[in-house]
Scaffold this motif. Structure first.
Motif, mmCIF file in Angstrom:
data_model
loop_
_atom_site.group_PDB
_atom_site.id
_atom_site.type_symbol
_atom_site.label_atom_id
_atom_site.label_comp_id
_atom_site.label_asym_id
_atom_site.label_seq_id
_atom_site.Cartn_x
_atom_site.Cartn_y
_atom_site.Cartn_z
ATOM 1 N N GLU A 68 -13.721 -36.570 43.423
ATOM 2 C CA GLU A 68 -14.204 -37.732 44.165
ATOM 3 C C GLU A 68 -15.721 -37.666 44.359
ATOM 4 N N LYS A 69 -16.239 -36.466 44.604
ATOM 5 C CA LYS A 69 -17.690 -36.300 44.734
ATOM 6 C C LYS A 69 -18.384 -36.684 43.434
ATOM 7 N N ALA A 70 -17.823 -36.258 42.319
ATOM 8 C CA ALA A 70 -18.400 -36.585 41.016
ATOM 9 C C ALA A 70 -18.382 -38.096 40.797
ATOM 10 N N LEU A 71 -17.280 -38.737 41.130
ATOM 11 C CA LEU A 71 -17.171 -40.190 40.974
ATOM 12 C C LEU A 71 -18.241 -40.913 41.795
ATOM 13 N N ALA B 204 -21.032 -27.493 38.839
ATOM 14 C CA ALA B 204 -20.755 -27.608 40.280
ATOM 15 C C ALA B 204 -19.275 -27.357 40.561
ATOM 16 N N LEU B 205 -18.413 -27.907 39.726
ATOM 17 C CA LEU B 205 -16.969 -27.704 39.914
ATOM 18 C C LEU B 205 -16.601 -26.228 39.757
ATOM 19 N N LEU B 206 -17.151 -25.582 38.739
ATOM 20 C CA LEU B 206 -16.876 -24.154 38.532
ATOM 21 C C LEU B 206 -17.475 -23.303 39.649
ATOM 22 N N PHE B 207 -18.654 -23.688 40.097
ATOM 23 C CA PHE B 207 -19.322 -22.976 41.182
ATOM 24 C C PHE B 207 -18.457 -22.995 42.436
ATOM 25 N N LEU B 208 -17.852 -24.146 42.718
ATOM 26 C CA LEU B 208 -16.976 -24.259 43.881
ATOM 27 C C LEU B 208 -15.749 -23.372 43.747
ATOM 28 N N LYS B 209 -15.207 -23.306 42.546
ATOM 29 C CA LYS B 209 -14.014 -22.484 42.320
ATOM 30 C C LYS B 209 -14.328 -20.998 42.456
ATOM 31 N N TYR C 289 -30.819 -31.965 41.684
ATOM 32 C CA TYR C 289 -30.930 -31.933 43.142
ATOM 33 C C TYR C 289 -29.789 -32.720 43.781
ATOM 34 N N LYS C 290 -29.522 -33.912 43.257
ATOM 35 C CA LYS C 290 -28.477 -34.766 43.834
ATOM 36 C C LYS C 290 -27.095 -34.139 43.689
ATOM 37 N N VAL C 291 -26.820 -33.548 42.536
ATOM 38 C CA VAL C 291 -25.520 -32.881 42.352
ATOM 39 C C VAL C 291 -25.402 -31.729 43.335
ATOM 40 N N MET D 276 -22.930 -29.153 47.915
ATOM 41 C CA MET D 276 -23.211 -28.075 48.863
ATOM 42 C C MET D 276 -23.918 -28.614 50.096
ATOM 43 N N ASP D 277 -23.387 -28.281 51.253
ATOM 44 C CA ASP D 277 -23.946 -28.740 52.515
ATOM 45 C C ASP D 277 -25.074 -27.828 52.995
ATOM 46 N N ASP D 278 -24.945 -26.548 52.746
ATOM 47 C CA ASP D 278 -25.901 -25.537 53.200
ATOM 48 C C ASP D 278 -27.100 -25.469 52.240
ATOM 49 N N ALA D 279 -28.315 -25.392 52.785
ATOM 50 C CA ALA D 279 -29.537 -25.381 51.967
ATOM 51 C C ALA D 279 -29.566 -24.212 50.990
ATOM 52 N N GLU D 280 -29.147 -23.039 51.432
ATOM 53 C CA GLU D 280 -29.149 -21.868 50.550
ATOM 54 C C GLU D 280 -28.133 -22.036 49.413
ATOM 55 N N ASP D 281 -26.979 -22.572 49.735
ATOM 56 C CA ASP D 281 -25.967 -22.836 48.708
ATOM 57 C C ASP D 281 -26.466 -23.872 47.705
ATOM 58 N N ARG D 282 -27.198 -24.877 48.208
ATOM 59 C CA ARG D 282 -27.768 -25.896 47.305
ATOM 60 C C ARG D 282 -28.750 -25.265 46.338
ATOM 61 N N ARG D 283 -29.598 -24.365 46.850
ATOM 62 C CA ARG D 283 -30.564 -23.684 45.970
ATOM 63 C C ARG D 283 -29.833 -22.845 44.923
ATOM 64 N N ASP D 284 -28.786 -22.146 45.350
ATOM 65 C CA ASP D 284 -28.003 -21.328 44.404
ATOM 66 C C ASP D 284 -27.366 -22.197 43.324
ATOM 67 N N LEU D 285 -26.783 -23.310 43.744
ATOM 68 C CA LEU D 285 -26.149 -24.209 42.774
ATOM 69 C C LEU D 285 -27.198 -24.818 41.855
#
Length: 168
Positions: free
Chosen positions: A119-122, A70-75, A21-23, A28-37
């Protein structure tokens, strides 16, 4: 055997779902994107689970898989940055904190959205009370590099918070 493995995996995921959940929230800022991730991370954990040998703690392995996913998802995804002003409604219904803490947490997450992926990961690993050594292991960098990058990232985050008037 498959059923037993699946049961253990589901227990481990359920006991540590806050990490996922925290990652998801961090990237992801958007709730739907968070659920997908979140779903993508669980799927990748399941795919990678047969390769988990227990050489490290499950949570350490889980952090690494979750952050890499998460990194791959963003890419893979082309994401539009949400420029919603902070005074508008922020969906935090799934966090059970007092309003004041909720508001501060929302500001932190908004500020974190301005950081790059590493930076987010750190910051995530730091907030999870990981040592510099553990952060280095999770990100595949040296401990000295982790210490320097984390220090710079904290300064950058502090600047973003001040710049956006999020100070509390």
């Amino acid at each position: 055997m498959q059923e037993y493995t699946e049961k253990i995996f589901l227990e481990l995921i359920n006991n540590n779902k806050a990490i996922i959940y925290k990652v998801s929230k961090m990237y992801m800022d958007d709730a739907e994107d968070r659920r997908d991730l979140f779903q993508e991370i669980v799927m990748q954990l399941w795919k990678a689970y047969p390769g988990f040998k227990g050489n490290s703690k499950f949570t350490t392995w889980m952090y690494r898989v979750a952050l890499n996913t998460a990194l791959l998802f963003l890419k893979k995804e082309t994401r539009k940055v949400d420029k919603t002003p902070l005074n508008e409604n922020i969906d935090l219904a799934d966090v059970n904190y007092s309003y004041d803490k909720e508001e501060k947490l929302a500001y932190l997450y908004k500020a974190v959205q301005e950081l790059n992926s590493i930076e987010k990961a750190l910051i995530f690993l730091f907030l999870e009370n990981q040592s510099h050594k553990e952060i280095a292991q999770n990100l595949g960098i040296t401990e000295v590099n982790a210490r320097v990058k984390l220090s710079r990232t904290k300064e950058k985050l502090q600047f973003i918070i001040k710049k956006n008037g999020y100070e509390f």
